[in-house]
Write a protein that holds these residues in place. Structure first.
Motif, PDB file in Angstrom:
ATOM      1  N   LEU A   1      14.503 -23.342  21.193  1.00 16.46           N
ATOM      2  CA  LEU A   1      15.320 -23.204  22.403  1.00 16.46           C
ATOM      3  C   LEU A   1      15.213 -21.800  22.986  1.00 16.46           C
ATOM      4  N   SER A   2      15.127 -20.783  22.139  1.00 17.56           N
ATOM      5  CA  SER A   2      14.991 -19.429  22.693  1.00 17.56           C
ATOM      6  C   SER A   2      13.645 -19.293  23.402  1.00 17.56           C
ATOM      7  N   ALA A   3      12.685 -20.163  23.047  1.00 16.19           N
ATOM      8  CA  ALA A   3      11.366 -20.124  23.695  1.00 16.19           C
ATOM      9  C   ALA A   3      11.285 -21.113  24.865  1.00 16.19           C
ATOM     10  N   GLY A   4      12.403 -21.751  25.208  1.00 11.58           N
ATOM     11  CA  GLY A   4      12.396 -22.706  26.325  1.00 11.58           C
ATOM     12  C   GLY A   4      11.590 -23.947  26.017  1.00 11.58           C
ATOM     13  N   ALA A   5      11.492 -24.288  24.742  1.00 14.39           N
ATOM     14  CA  ALA A   5      10.655 -25.410  24.315  1.00 14.39           C
ATOM     15  C   ALA A   5      11.432 -26.721  24.360  1.00 14.39           C
TER      16      ALA A   5
ATOM     17  N   SER B   1       6.343 -17.679  29.789  1.00 16.24           N
ATOM     18  CA  SER B   1       5.126 -17.335  29.057  1.00 16.24           C
ATOM     19  C   SER B   1       5.499 -16.347  27.955  1.00 16.24           C
ATOM     20  N   TYR B   2       4.602 -16.183  27.018  1.00 18.60           N
ATOM     21  CA  TYR B   2       4.898 -15.353  25.851  1.00 18.60           C
ATOM     22  C   TYR B   2       3.851 -14.255  25.727  1.00 18.60           C
ATOM     23  N   PRO B   3       4.139 -13.100  26.297  1.00 19.97           N
ATOM     24  CA  PRO B   3       3.160 -12.006  26.260  1.00 19.97           C
ATOM     25  C   PRO B   3       2.842 -11.578  24.826  1.00 19.97           C
ATOM     26  N   TYR B   4       3.701 -11.945  23.886  1.00 22.34           N
ATOM     27  CA  TYR B   4       3.496 -11.534  22.485  1.00 22.34           C
ATOM     28  C   TYR B   4       2.826 -12.637  21.664  1.00 22.34           C
ATOM     29  N   GLN B   5       2.288 -13.669  22.368  1.00 20.79           N
ATOM     30  CA  GLN B   5       1.579 -14.723  21.635  1.00 20.79           C
ATOM     31  C   GLN B   5       0.180 -14.230  21.256  1.00 20.79           C
ATOM     32  N   ILE B   6      -0.140 -14.384  19.982  1.00 20.86           N
ATOM     33  CA  ILE B   6      -1.428 -13.919  19.461  1.00 20.86           C
ATOM     34  C   ILE B   6      -2.466 -15.015  19.691  1.00 20.86           C
ATOM     35  N   THR B   7      -3.585 -14.659  20.339  1.00 25.53           N
ATOM     36  CA  THR B   7      -4.515 -15.724  20.695  1.00 25.53           C
ATOM     37  C   THR B   7      -5.886 -15.608  20.043  1.00 25.53           C
TER      38      THR B   7
ATOM     39  N   TYR C   1       9.608 -15.402  17.674  1.00 28.49           N
ATOM     40  CA  TYR C   1       8.257 -14.836  17.523  1.00 28.49           C
ATOM     41  C   TYR C   1       7.390 -15.710  16.613  1.00 28.49           C
ATOM     42  N   THR C   2       7.960 -16.152  15.494  1.00 22.34           N
ATOM     43  CA  THR C   2       7.172 -16.962  14.561  1.00 22.34           C
ATOM     44  C   THR C   2       6.927 -18.359  15.130  1.00 22.34           C
ATOM     45  N   PHE C   3       7.910 -18.898  15.851  1.00 25.23           N
ATOM     46  CA  PHE C   3       7.744 -20.224  16.467  1.00 25.23           C
ATOM     47  C   PHE C   3       6.558 -20.210  17.432  1.00 25.23           C
ATOM     48  N   VAL C   4       6.556 -19.211  18.306  1.00 26.72           N
ATOM     49  CA  VAL C   4       5.527 -19.122  19.336  1.00 26.72           C
ATOM     50  C   VAL C   4       4.143 -18.864  18.726  1.00 26.72           C
ATOM     51  N   ASN C   5       4.115 -18.071  17.660  1.00 30.59           N
ATOM     52  CA  ASN C   5       2.822 -17.694  17.086  1.00 30.59           C
ATOM     53  C   ASN C   5       2.283 -18.655  16.036  1.00 30.59           C
ATOM     54  N   VAL C   6       3.112 -19.071  15.106  1.00 33.30           N
ATOM     55  CA  VAL C   6       2.619 -19.959  14.048  1.00 33.30           C
ATOM     56  C   VAL C   6       2.167 -21.289  14.649  1.00 33.30           C
ATOM     57  N   PHE C   7       3.015 -21.879  15.493  1.00 30.26           N
ATOM     58  CA  PHE C   7       2.701 -23.208  16.046  1.00 30.26           C
ATOM     59  C   PHE C   7       1.885 -23.107  17.326  1.00 30.26           C
ATOM     60  N   GLN C   8       1.693 -21.888  17.830  1.00 32.09           N
ATOM     61  CA  GLN C   8       0.959 -21.684  19.087  1.00 32.09           C
ATOM     62  C   GLN C   8       1.544 -22.579  20.184  1.00 32.09           C
ATOM     63  N   TYR C   9       2.861 -22.495  20.315  1.00 28.21           N
ATOM     64  CA  TYR C   9       3.562 -23.332  21.284  1.00 28.21           C
ATOM     65  C   TYR C   9       3.118 -23.024  22.719  1.00 28.21           C
ATOM     66  N   LYS C  10       2.869 -24.098  23.485  1.00 30.94           N
ATOM     67  CA  LYS C  10       2.554 -23.941  24.913  1.00 30.94           C
ATOM     68  C   LYS C  10       3.657 -24.635  25.700  1.00 30.94           C
ATOM     69  N   PRO C  11       4.155 -23.998  26.774  1.00 34.10           N
ATOM     70  CA  PRO C  11       5.238 -24.614  27.543  1.00 34.10           C
ATOM     71  C   PRO C  11       4.927 -26.074  27.879  1.00 34.10           C
TER      72      PRO C  11
END
Ligand code: WT7
Length: 645
Positions: A315-319, A2-8, A281-291
Motif C-alpha cells: 500500500l505504501s507503494a500504491g500497489a 514510480s520508484y526512483p530507488y528501484q534497482i534495475t 523498499y524491499t517490496f519494490v526491489n525484491v519483487f520488482q513491482y511495476k505499477p
C-alpha cells in the motif's frame, strides 16, 4: 507512482549496496525523500547495539496511513488497493479502491476515537482475513494507536497472555472466521480470553459468519453500528476526512508477538518511519513491482509476512494487494491457481510448506489453469528444499518467472537477504545476496568471524548482522532488557538472528535453519520451551522434552517425550489429552506430531536435558548418538530408542 530507488541491474545493485554501507545516512536519506513527511528528520541515523538504541529519521513527523493511502488519491483514487478473494469461491469478490480504503480507514479511526481509543493505546486485533482486518490495522495507525494482531489460530490463553503483556484496552474481532470447510468461533475465544481480564474496555465485533455470539452489555459493540455512526461524522460537504495523527518517526507502529527460546512469547515492537521505508523498499526491489501489477501474498495478516507484504509494503507503494481469506487446499488443491487465473496475478508470494503440500497432490490441479500472468514467484518462512524449488519453478513459474527466496524474521520487519527478481541471480535453496543496508557476518561460538572456507569455498557460521537497517525491531514490549539479552548480548556489537548459514565465494548466503531452541513448523515459529510448558500443565505429566524432526510437508514436526506421573498410564493419559492441553494453552498449531511416553529423560549430572540425543532419536538416528558418557543414567537412552514412535 514510480520508484526512483528501484534497482534495475546487477551493477546497480552492487553500486547501491556499496553506497548503503559506506554512507548509510546519505543513502537512506535519499530513499526517504520519496515519502510524505509532515516534518523532515534532523538526523538520519543514530545507534548503538549495546543498549540497544536505534533511531532512524530522528525528529521527523509523519503518519504512515498518509503514505499508504492519502498520497495516492490524486492519481490513483479509482485503482484497486485491495482485491479480496473470499474463502468460498462462489462468494462475491470485493475490490477496494484507494478512495474506498481511505474512507473505510477514516471511519475506523473515527469509530476508535468515539470509543475512547487514544494515541499510544494498544489495540488487539483478532480477526479472520477480511478487508476489515486491513481497515482495522490502518485505522489504528491513523490515530497512532499501537496494533497487536493475534493470529486466529491462537488459543484463548495465548490471547489472554498477550493482552496482559501489552496492557491492551481494546479488541477488534469477528463473530467467526471461515477456513476451508470450518468456521472458527473467534468471538467465543475472545470471551474465554477475557475471563479475569481487567484492562479491556471495549470489544468491537465485525459480523462475518453469523456464528452466535454473546455480546456483553457495556463492553461488546457491533462494528457495523459503530461504523455507520462514524460514517456520518467523517463526511462533511460531500468530502471524507479524518485527520491523521502526527507521529514521531520512532513512535511504535505495532507489536507482534513471536516465540523465542524461553517459554513466553515476546512482543516485537516496530517503529513508524523505519518500518515504512524498509517494507516499501524491499517490496519494490525484491519483487520488482511495476505499477498496475497484482501482488498476491498468501500469508495471514496475523504474521509479520502479512503485515509487511499484504498491508504496509504494497500500500505504501500504491500497489494492488490481493488478500485471500481461505486455504490452499479447499475446495480443492487448485485454489491458488484458480485465483492466479481469475485475478491475473503477477506476483505470487507463498511458503515452502504450502508448495510441498500442493506438490503432494501432483500436477492435476494445475492442468488447464492459465498461469501466464505470473512474472515473479516467491517463498518465505523456512529454508526451501531443492525438490520443492524445482517443482515451483517448473510447474508454477514455467521456468520463466524468477523465484525470490526471501530470508527474514519478525524482528527484521521485512526481507534482509534475497535475490531481486530478474535482477540478481536466483540459486535453488539459497536466499543469496543481502539487501542494500544489510551487513551479514558469520561467527563462531565465541563471536569471532569465520573466514576459513572448506574445499568448496563455503564458510559456515552463526548468522549475525553488523549494523542497523531501517526496519530492525526497536524493543520487546515492556521489557527492553529482554530485547538486549535476546538479540544483542550473545555476540556483543552484533544483532544475532538465531539462524545458521553458509556463505559461498561470491557472497551468497544459504540459511540452514535455527541454531537455538526455536522450531519452524510450517513456517511458523514455536519455541520448544513453550510447548514443554504447555504439556507440563497437564496434571498427569511430570516432565517433558520437545524437539523438532524433519517433516515432509511442515519442514519440521514437533516430537514430544513425556513422563507421566505415578497415577497414570498410557490409557489414562492419552496423546489426545496432551494435544488438547497444548491446543488450549497455545493453539492447535503447536500440537505435537509425535508423542512418546518415557520413564526418564537423558540428563547430565547437573540436571540439564541433553536435547542433542533426543533430537537424533527423533530424527531416526539410533546408532550414532554421540557422547553419552556424561549422562546421569545412560540406560534411559536405550529405552527411549526402543520406544520411538
Ligand atoms: C525464521 C523467522 C520471515 C517471515 C516469516 C517467518 C526462517 C524465514 C526463510 C528463508 C530459510 C527462513 C528463519 C528465520 N526463515 N525465511 N527464506 N530461508 N529460512 O518469520 O516467524 O519470524 O521466523 O524463519 O529460521 O529465523 P518468523
Amino acid at each position: 507512482m514510480s520508484y526512483p530507488y528501484q534497482i534495475t541491474s546487477f551493477e546497480q545493485y552492487q553500486a547501491d549496496y556499496q553506497k548503503s554501507v559506506e554512507d548509510p545516512e546519505g543513502f537512506w536519506g535519499n530513499v526517504a525523500e520519496n515519502f510524505e513527511w509532515r516534518k523532515k528528520w534532523d538526523k538520519v541515523l543514530e545507534w548503538n547495539f549495546t543498549e540497544p538504541r536505534i533511531e532512524w529519521f530522528k525528529g521527523a513527523k509523519l503518519n504512515i496511513t498518509e503514505n499508504c493511502i492519502d498520497r495516492h488519491l490524486s492519481t490513483m483514487a479509482d485503482k484497486p488497493a485491495i482485491i479480496w478473494e473470499p474463502n468460498n469461491p462462489e462468494e462475491r469478490v470485493r475490490v477496494v479502491t484507494y478512495q474506498r480504503l481511505h474512507k473505510r480507514v477514516c471511519q475506523v479511526a473515527q469509530m476508535l476515537t468515539n470509543n475512547g481509543v487514544k494515541k499510544g493505546d494498544r489495540v488487539c486485533i483478532y480477526m479472520g482475513m477480511v478487508p476489515e482486518l486491513a481497515y482495522a490495522v490502518l485505522g489504528c495507525a491513523r490515530i497512532g494507536a499501537i496494533h497487536s494482531v493475534v493470529f486466529g489460530g491462537f488459543s484463548a490463553q495465548s490471547i489472554a497472555d498477550r493482552l496482559y503483556d501489552a496492557q491492551a484496552a481494546f479488541i477488534i474481532t469477528c463473530d467467526g472466521a471461515y477456513r476451508g470447510d470450518k468456521v472458527i468461533p473467534l468471538k467465543s475465544v475472545i470471551d474465554d480470553a477475557l475471563i479475569g481480564n481487567r484492562t479491556i474496555k471495549k470489544v468491537i465485533v465485525y459480523t462475518r459468519t453469523r456464528t452466535p455470539v454473546s455480546m456483553i452489555k457495556g463492553r461488546d459493540i457491533w462494528w457495523e453500528d459503530e461504523m455507520e455512526h462514524a460514517e456520518h461524522q467523517i463526511e462533511k460537504d460531500g468530502k471524507v476526512s479524518f485527520p491523521a495523527a502526527e507521529m514521531d518517526a520512532e513512535d511504535p507502529l505495532f507489536i507482534l508477538y513471536t516465540s523465542g527460546s524461553t517459554g513466553k512469547p515476546k512482543g516485537v515492537v516496530h517503529s513508524t518511519a523505519g518500518y515504512m521505508l524498509w517494507t516499501n523498499y524491499t517490496f519494490v526491489n525484491v519483487f520488482q513491482y511495476k505499477p498496475g501489477d497484482i501482488h498476491f501474498c498468501t500469508a495471514d495478516i496475523g504474521w509479520i509476512t502479512g503485515h509487511s507484504y499484504i498491508v504496509y509494503g504494497p500500500l505504501s507503494a500504491g500497489a494492488t494487494s490481493l488478500m485471500f481469506e481461505g486455504i490452499p487446499t479447499w475446495p480443492d488443491a487448485g485454489r491458488f491457481w484458480d485465483i492466479v487465473e481469475k485475478h491475473k496475478v503477477n506476483c505470487l508470494y507463498t511458503a515452502p510448506t504450502a508448495i510441498r503440500s500442493l506438490m503432494s497432490f501432483g500436477t492435476n490441479p494445475i492442468q488447464g489453469k492459465d498461469l501466464s500472468s505470473l512474472k515473479v514467484i516467491g517463498t518465505v518462512g523456512e529454508p526451501i528444499n531443492e525438490e520443492a524449488w524445482h517443482w515451483y519453478d517448473e510447474n508454477i513459474g514455467k521456468k520463466r518467472c524468477p523465484i525470490v527466496d526471501t530470508w527474514w524474521q519478525t524482528e527484521t520487519g521485512a526481507c534482509l537477504i534475497s535475490n531481486l527478481a530478474g535482477v540478481t541471480p536466483a540459486i535453488p535453496s539459497w536466499a543469496s545476496l543481502p539487501m542494500p543496508g544489510v551487513q551479514p557476518i558469520l561467527v563462531d561460538e565465541n563471536g569471532n568471524e569465520n573466514t576459513t572456507a572448506d574445499e568448496h569455498g563455503i564458510i559456515k557460521g552463526n548468522l549475525c548482522i553488523k549494523a542497523p537497517w531501517p526496519g530492525i525491531l526497536r524493543t520487546t514490549y515492556g521489557d527492553h532488557e529482554r530485547c538486549r539479552t535476546n538479540y544483542f548480548d550473545t555476540y556483543p556489537g552484533l544483532y544475532f538472528t538465531g539462524d545458521g548459514a553458509l556463505k559461498d565465494a561470491k557472497g551468497n548466503y544459504r540459511i540452514t535453519g535455527r541454531v537455538d531452541d526455536v522450531l519452524n513448523i510450517s513456517g511458523h515459529r514455536i519455541g520448544t520451551a513453550e510447548v514443554e510448558n504447555a504439556i507440563n500443565m497437564h496434571s498427569g505429566v511430570v516432565e517433558s522434552a520437545v524437539v523438532g524432526y524433519p517433516h515432509d510437508i511442515k519442514g519440521q514436526g514437533i516430537y514430544a517425550f513425556v513422563i507421566y506421573n505415578g497415577h497414570h498410564n498410557e490409557e489414562s493419559l492419552t496423546r489426545q489429552d496432551i494435544n488438547l492441553t497444548v491446543s488450549k494453552i497455545i493453539g492447535p498449531i503447536a500440537k505435537p506430531d509425535k508423542i512418546q511416553f518415557v520413564t526418564g529423560l537423558p540428563k547430565t549430572r547437573s540436571g540439564k536435558i541433553m536435547r542433542r540425543i533426543l533430537r537424533k532419536i527423533a530424527e531416526g538416528e539410533t546408532v550414532n548418538l554421540g557422547d553419552t558418557t556424561t549422562l546421569l543414567d545412560p540406560a534411559v537412552v536405550e529405552e527411549i530408542k526402543n520406544g520411538r514412535v
